[in-house]
Write a protein that holds these residues in place. Structure first.
Motif, short mmCIF file in Angstrom:
data_model
loop_
_atom_site.label_atom_id
_atom_site.label_comp_id
_atom_site.label_asym_id
_atom_site.label_seq_id
_atom_site.Cartn_x
_atom_site.Cartn_y
_atom_site.Cartn_z
N ASP A 53 13.33 -15.41 1.30
CA ASP A 53 13.36 -16.64 0.52
C ASP A 53 14.76 -17.17 0.20
OD1 ASP A 53 14.02 -14.62 -1.22
OD2 ASP A 53 12.49 -15.09 -2.70
N GLY A 54 15.79 -16.50 0.71
CA GLY A 54 17.15 -17.00 0.54
C GLY A 54 17.75 -16.80 -0.83
N ASP A 55 17.21 -15.87 -1.62
CA ASP A 55 17.75 -15.65 -2.96
C ASP A 55 18.83 -14.56 -3.01
OD1 ASP A 55 16.31 -13.30 -2.68
OD2 ASP A 55 15.04 -13.61 -4.44
N GLY A 56 19.22 -14.05 -1.85
CA GLY A 56 20.26 -13.02 -1.79
C GLY A 56 19.75 -11.60 -1.95
N ARG A 57 18.45 -11.43 -2.15
CA ARG A 57 17.85 -10.10 -2.29
C ARG A 57 17.04 -9.78 -1.03
NH1 ARG A 57 15.79 -10.88 -8.44
NH2 ARG A 57 17.72 -10.22 -9.43
N VAL A 58 17.09 -8.53 -0.64
CA VAL A 58 16.36 -8.11 0.55
C VAL A 58 14.89 -7.91 0.19
CG1 VAL A 58 16.15 -6.35 2.33
CG2 VAL A 58 18.40 -7.04 1.53
N ASP A 59 14.03 -8.67 0.86
CA ASP A 59 12.58 -8.58 0.66
C ASP A 59 12.01 -7.63 1.70
OD1 ASP A 59 12.56 -10.74 -1.39
OD2 ASP A 59 13.16 -11.98 0.31
N VAL A 60 10.72 -7.31 1.56
CA VAL A 60 10.07 -6.38 2.48
C VAL A 60 8.96 -7.12 3.23
CG1 VAL A 60 8.71 -4.26 2.65
CG2 VAL A 60 10.61 -4.39 1.02
N ILE A 61 8.98 -7.02 4.56
CA ILE A 61 7.96 -7.62 5.42
C ILE A 61 7.13 -6.49 5.99
CG2 ILE A 61 7.52 -9.05 7.45
CD1 ILE A 61 10.47 -10.08 7.08
N VAL A 62 5.80 -6.61 5.89
CA VAL A 62 4.91 -5.55 6.37
C VAL A 62 3.91 -6.13 7.35
CG1 VAL A 62 3.26 -3.75 5.72
CG2 VAL A 62 5.12 -4.34 4.16
N GLN A 63 3.75 -5.46 8.48
CA GLN A 63 2.79 -5.86 9.49
C GLN A 63 1.71 -4.80 9.58
OE1 GLN A 63 3.50 -4.36 13.26
NE2 GLN A 63 1.32 -4.35 12.90
N GLY A 64 0.49 -5.23 9.39
CA GLY A 64 -0.69 -4.40 9.56
C GLY A 64 -1.73 -5.27 10.25
N ARG A 65 -2.95 -5.29 9.74
CA ARG A 65 -3.94 -6.22 10.28
C ARG A 65 -3.56 -7.66 9.99
NH1 ARG A 65 -8.46 -2.53 7.98
NH2 ARG A 65 -8.42 -0.90 9.55
N GLU A 66 -2.77 -7.84 8.95
CA GLU A 66 -2.17 -9.13 8.63
C GLU A 66 -0.68 -8.90 8.45
OE1 GLU A 66 -3.27 -10.69 4.75
OE2 GLU A 66 -3.63 -8.67 4.04
N VAL A 67 0.08 -9.99 8.36
CA VAL A 67 1.52 -9.88 8.12
C VAL A 67 1.81 -10.55 6.79
CG1 VAL A 67 3.83 -10.36 8.99
CG2 VAL A 67 1.96 -9.92 10.61
N VAL A 68 2.49 -9.84 5.90
CA VAL A 68 2.82 -10.35 4.57
C VAL A 68 4.26 -9.98 4.25
CG1 VAL A 68 0.42 -10.15 3.76
CG2 VAL A 68 2.03 -8.28 3.34
N TRP A 69 4.79 -10.61 3.19
CA TRP A 69 6.09 -10.18 2.69
C TRP A 69 6.00 -10.03 1.18
CZ3 TRP A 69 9.58 -13.10 -0.39
CH2 TRP A 69 9.27 -14.44 -0.56
N PHE A 70 6.85 -9.15 0.66
CA PHE A 70 6.89 -8.85 -0.77
C PHE A 70 8.25 -9.25 -1.32
CE2 PHE A 70 3.78 -6.06 1.11
CZ PHE A 70 2.73 -6.10 0.22
#
Length: 167
Positions: free
Chosen positions: A38-55
């Motif tokens: 999201d460009g806020d300077g913090r490293v987010d987490v992307i997870v791929q399983g049956r769907e793909v989401v980010w936290f």
């Protein structure tokens, strides 16, 4: 003996790691990548399983990327449009017994509203694609996506897939 003592004193102690559970509801989770989504300077987490989401870091709120694909096998985030935010190449439609069909490669771009699933467009197919890696191959920003295969490598010069010429 003195050398060993000096070397031992120069080595930093191994850090203690503390587990942090982000979710316990991610069926088929297989690939986890880190990127500032999201460009806020913090490293987010992307997870791929049956769907793909980010936290979203640090609240770990869950956001959709894509849910309508199947046979997801790997993803690679990278800013390929130059806007400072990552797009994602997803390898999907994978099957262990398939070597001549499937292997869809899709480039996903986020929408302005983070609650909306991302827009995807097929950029190629490689039935045996199992991993994706971005690399700087020509002295420019990493715009080359390598797909290791059993027999050779396929190279993507965003947004198309092409095989290196044999010279």
């Amino acid at each position: 003996m003195l050398l060993l003592i000096l070397l031992a004193s120069a080595v930093a102690p191994f850090p203690d790691f503390v587990p942090h559970v982000i979710t316990d509801d991610m069926p088929g989770a297989y690939c986890v990548r880190a990127s500032d989504v999201d460009g806020d300077g913090r490293v987010d987490v992307i997870v791929q399983g049956r769907e793909v989401v980010w936290f979203k870091n640090p609240t770990w709120e869950r956001f959709p990327i894509v849910s309508e694909t199947s046979g997801n096998i790997f993803l690679a985030p990278q800013d390929v449009t130059g806007d400072g935010l990552p797009e994602i190449v997803l390898a999907s439609d994978f099957g262990l017994s398939r070597s001549s069909d499937g292997g869809t490669l899709t480039l996903f771009e986020r929408k302005a509203d983070l609650q909306d699933p991302w827009t995807g467009r097929k950029i190629g197919a490689e039935p045996t694609a199992h991993r994706l890696y971005w690399a700087e191959l020509d002295g420019k920003a990493p715009q080359n996506c390598w797909l290791p295969r059993f027999s050779d490598a396929v190279r993507s010069n965003q947004p198309t897939i092409s095989r290196p010429s044999s010279s």
